[in-house]
Design an enzyme around this catalytic site. Structure first.
Site, PDB file in Angstrom:
ATOM      1  N   GLU A  88       0.817  -1.211   0.000  1.00 51.53           N
ATOM      2  CA  GLU A  88       0.000   0.000   0.000  1.00 51.53           C
ATOM      3  C   GLU A  88       0.857   1.270   0.000  1.00 51.53           C
ATOM      4  O   GLU A  88       0.511   2.262  -0.623  1.00 51.53           O
ATOM      5  CB  GLU A  88      -0.865  -0.023   1.257  1.00 51.53           C
ATOM      6  CG  GLU A  88      -2.111   0.769   1.077  1.00 51.53           C
ATOM      7  CD  GLU A  88      -2.865   0.830   2.392  1.00 51.53           C
ATOM      8  OE1 GLU A  88      -3.531   1.821   2.597  1.00 51.53           O
ATOM      9  OE2 GLU A  88      -2.741  -0.119   3.187  1.00 51.53           O
ATOM     10  N   ASP A  89       1.990   1.224   0.720  1.00 50.27           N
ATOM     11  CA  ASP A  89       2.766   2.454   0.921  1.00 50.27           C
ATOM     12  C   ASP A  89       3.925   2.634  -0.049  1.00 50.27           C
ATOM     13  O   ASP A  89       4.559   3.679  -0.052  1.00 50.27           O
ATOM     14  CB  ASP A  89       3.320   2.488   2.363  1.00 50.27           C
ATOM     15  CG  ASP A  89       2.200   2.571   3.388  1.00 50.27           C
ATOM     16  OD1 ASP A  89       1.092   2.968   2.978  1.00 50.27           O
ATOM     17  OD2 ASP A  89       2.415   2.246   4.560  1.00 50.27           O
TER      18      ASP A  89
END
Length: 729
Positions: A88-89
């Site tokens: 996600e990051d």
């Protein structure tokens, strides 16, 4: 100043601690894989910090630690927990994870990525998210276990979040994650989540109860020692290997008891439970538990109504234990839980421990798996929108159950409060839809009859029977509700077709074209939300076709119609939030604002509150610890408005005070004097009930704020004969 060297040492300390806990079950290559996951995560998050200012990597490490230490998961889960935010990051993708760590880890990370983040955009998005999370439950339950570990760590570190985020995350936790932990058998995590929820939504009560628990700790330990001493001697004489734990009830469960039974902290008799954990082989478990029960009841008198046998019939989430409540020598009731080491591990660690034993023992399908299959079933057969689904799911997920039998003696588990109609739908949707009534233990009963443990149920059907709206009041299971709703939806559609035809006919008579503009004018005029509703209302006669007149379609009607349209929220909210502040200040020039005080929790100035934009009644002000508020904050994060009271407040608010005391002549007179004379408070109503020299009363008074209310309660407490004074909602 940030000290990179100190941070590096701190990170390594956490990493080594994780390895120390994982060591007992690591196989050949496991340590290398964990190290690789740690380095990948460290590199991916190297420039990131959490809200608290600490390096981000400490979060994945903490989640992995919870997964191992508190849930008892293995290497695959540790690796997944360390990598859970990487996709996600950062630039990394699921394919990269699969290449480096294999398909299992990739599947878990994919499940976690799907359900990441707290959605702010309205409830359906949040509910959709929850549904996705449950879909992953049927693929790999580890996704949800790691998600719970992630949520627990976020709750433990909620201090650094802004207030409105704290309320939203805490409410969502209480609404969804705590009950889910309970259902997966993770009692320790469930209890901690509930306590943390309380810490952030009702801080004062939380501090008050934890202080009282601390103050009574040494007395409690001495009590446990004295209570258990004769039992220990006897257990040793019989050659048992055992351990004894005494633990206080959680703050949340104490508060629940205080509210439910309307008692004070000092009056709770079973503030703690004593647990006797036996080390015996699987085949001797049942006999050993009952033998220990017999030893305990030789010394202490048991309360026959409080015996719970989850050894012979475990709960659906796999929980097994034998509970009894006995009278101690000092006249206190004490709950004693008897279980084996295996049962204790399942009780503390739920699903993960359950697997560990199942693989070894080759036991048949467990209650928990039956439950997971039911979840799968619910997900596959659900036609409701996401919000309805979530509501149904909560109702079915988090309740105790009743065990009943078919006429042939098959066992069926239903949620507590289930009725004969629920049972019919549980057998088959068609049987449910044609259900006339039932025979319970050979006696005829109506559809709404509530079932009890051990009932034998036979369903009576008729081809002519049809479900009605009324039926929704009789059922609690989602299978029954969706069966009834599906039928009603179909029925509504068929009726709407008739309404559509009569509308067409009426418009033709008036010589008006059937365009979208025409329909919009009708919806506005009759204040109906959808075309389907308009057709349905015409079909069943709520709207008479003759009420559709030419005047509705003229220019003049446009102006009136537009007045009927609900005010646009967004405009209202912009107005409140203003340029200067994002906070609604109640009582300060807010007469132009359409706000009301929620009747469910009756907030008064001084209470911590928030505003909620409703669709019809403007803004409603709730207390932050309100039950209904919890659901709203959890579901509709985007409609929450920060709010506080102004100090320039001379309005009077209604508050309820509950009093208990010993009855004496003139007591009411003394009380009313305090209320009306010394504090100039107006009283709306007073009800007093006296029984055997003890009285209980509810008084409704008008006060300005919490300070005013506290002073009043303090003065009332000084009246001779009054034992307790407390506010109620």
């Amino acid at each position: 100043m940030i000290d990179p060297e100190a941070e590096r040492k701190e990170i390594l300390r956490h990493y080594r601690r994780l390895l120390r806990y994982a060591k007992p079950f690591l196989k050949d290559n496991d340590a290398k894989i964990i190290k690789k996951a740690f380095n990948t995560s460290l590199e991916a998050h190297k420039d990131m910090r959490r809200k608290s200012g600490e390096p981000y990597i400490l979060h994945p490490l903490a989640v992995a630690q919870i997964a191992v230490e508190e849930i008892g998961l293995g290497t695959t889960s540790i690796v997944s927990a360390l990598l859970h935010d990487v996709v996600e990051d950062t630039e990394m993708e699921i394919a990269d994870i699969e290449r480096d760590f294999g398909p299992s880890v990739a599947r878990i990370i994919e499940g976690l990525t799907k359900i990441s983040g707290v959605f702010e955009y309205g409830s359906s998005q949040q509910a959709e998210n929850f549904r996705k999370m449950l879909l992953t439950l049927s693929d790999d339950v580890r996704v949800i276990l790691i998600k719970l570990a992630d949520r627990l760590h976020n709750m433990r570190t909620l201090d650094s979040m802004p207030r409105h985020k704290q309320l939203k995350i805490a409410s969502e936790t209480m609404y969804l994650y705590a009950p889910l932990a309970h259902r997966l058998g993770l009692y320790a995590i469930k209890s901690e989540l509930e306590d943390l929820y309380l810490k952030y939504t009702d801080t004062e009560t939380y501090r008050d109860i934890s202080r009282k628990i601390r103050q009574t700790r040494s007395a409690r330990n001495k009590f446990i020692k004295d209570f258990i001493s004769p039992i220990e001697t006897e257990l040793r004489r019989y050659g048992f290997k055992f351990a004894v734990k005494g633990r206080p009830k959680t703050i949340h469960s104490i508060l629940k008891k205080i509210k439910k039974q309307n008692i004070t902290f000092e009056e709770i008799y079973d503030l703690f439970a004593i647990r006797i954990i036996l080390d015996v082989p699987l085949e001797n478990e049942k006999a050993a538990c009952w033998q220990v029960y017999s030893i305990i009841t030789d010394f202490y008198q048991p309360n026959p109504d409080r015996l719970r046998d989850w050894v012979n019939t475990p709960k659906i989430n796999g929980y097994e234990s034998l509970h009894t409540t006995v009278m101690s020598k000092s006249g206190q009731w004490v709950e004693v839980q008897i279980r084996t080491k295996r049962m204790d591990e399942i009780a503390e660690r739920g699903y993960a421990a359950h697997w560990k034993y199942k693989i070894g023992a080759g036991i048949g399908e467990s209650g928990l798996e039956i439950w997971i299959n039911k979840v799968r079933d619910m997900l596959e057969n659900n036609t409701a929108n996401a919000l309805e689904f979530m509501d149904e799911f909560r109702k079915n997920l988090f309740v105790e159950e009743v065990i009943v039998f078919t006429p042939k003696g098959e066992l069926i588990a239903l949620p507590d409060r289930a009725t004969a109609l629920d049972f019919a739908f549980e057998i088959h949707t068609d049987i449910g839809q044609q259900c006339l009534g039932a025979k319970v233990n050979q006696k005829l009963v109506p559809l709404s009859h509530r079932l009890h443990n051990g009932d034998q149920v036979e369903i009576l059907t008729s081809k002519k029977q049809r479900p009605s709206e009324e039926w929704l009041k009789y059922v609690v299971t989602s299978k029954a509700r969706s069966g009834i709703k599906d039928y009603l939806r179909e029925e509504r559609k068929n009726k709407a077709e008739l309404g559509k035809a009569s509308l067409k006919k009426r418009l033709a008579q008036l010589n008006i074209a059937e365009s979208q503009a025409t329909i919009n004018k009708l919806l506005a005029f009759f204040n109906v939300p959808t075309v389907l509703d308009l057709h349905y209302r015409l079909a069943v006669g709520y709207i008479d076709p003759r009420d559709i007149k030419e005047v509705i379609f003229t220019e003049a009607a446009d102006k009136t119609a537009s007045r009927l349209e609900p005010k646009s929220f967004d405009r209202q909210v912009q107005k409140i939030r203003g340029v200067t502040s994002d906070m609604l200040v109640i009582g300060e020039n807010t007469s132009s604002m359409n706000y009301t005080v929620a009747p469910c929790c009756n907030p008064i100035p001084g209470d911590e509150v928030f505003g909620f934009q409703t669709e019809a009644d403007g803004i409603k002000i709730h207390r932050t610890n309100c039950q209904e508020g919890m659901e709203l904050m959890s579901n509709y994060g985007n409609r929450i408005i920060k709010a506080k009271w102004t100090d320039k407040q001379e309005l009077a608010f209604l508050a309820g005070i509950r009093i208990k005391g010993t009855d004496r002549l003139g007591l009411i007179n003394d009380l009313t004097k305090v209320i009306s004379n010394s504090l100039k408070v107006n009283m709306r109503s007073i009800t007093i009930d006296s029984n055997d020299g003890i009285f209980e009363g509810n008084i409704m008074v008008f006060v300005n704020d919490t300070g005013h209310l506290d002073t009043l309660m303090h003065q009332m407490g000084k009246v001779n004969g009054i034992l307790t004074v407390e506010r109620f909602e």
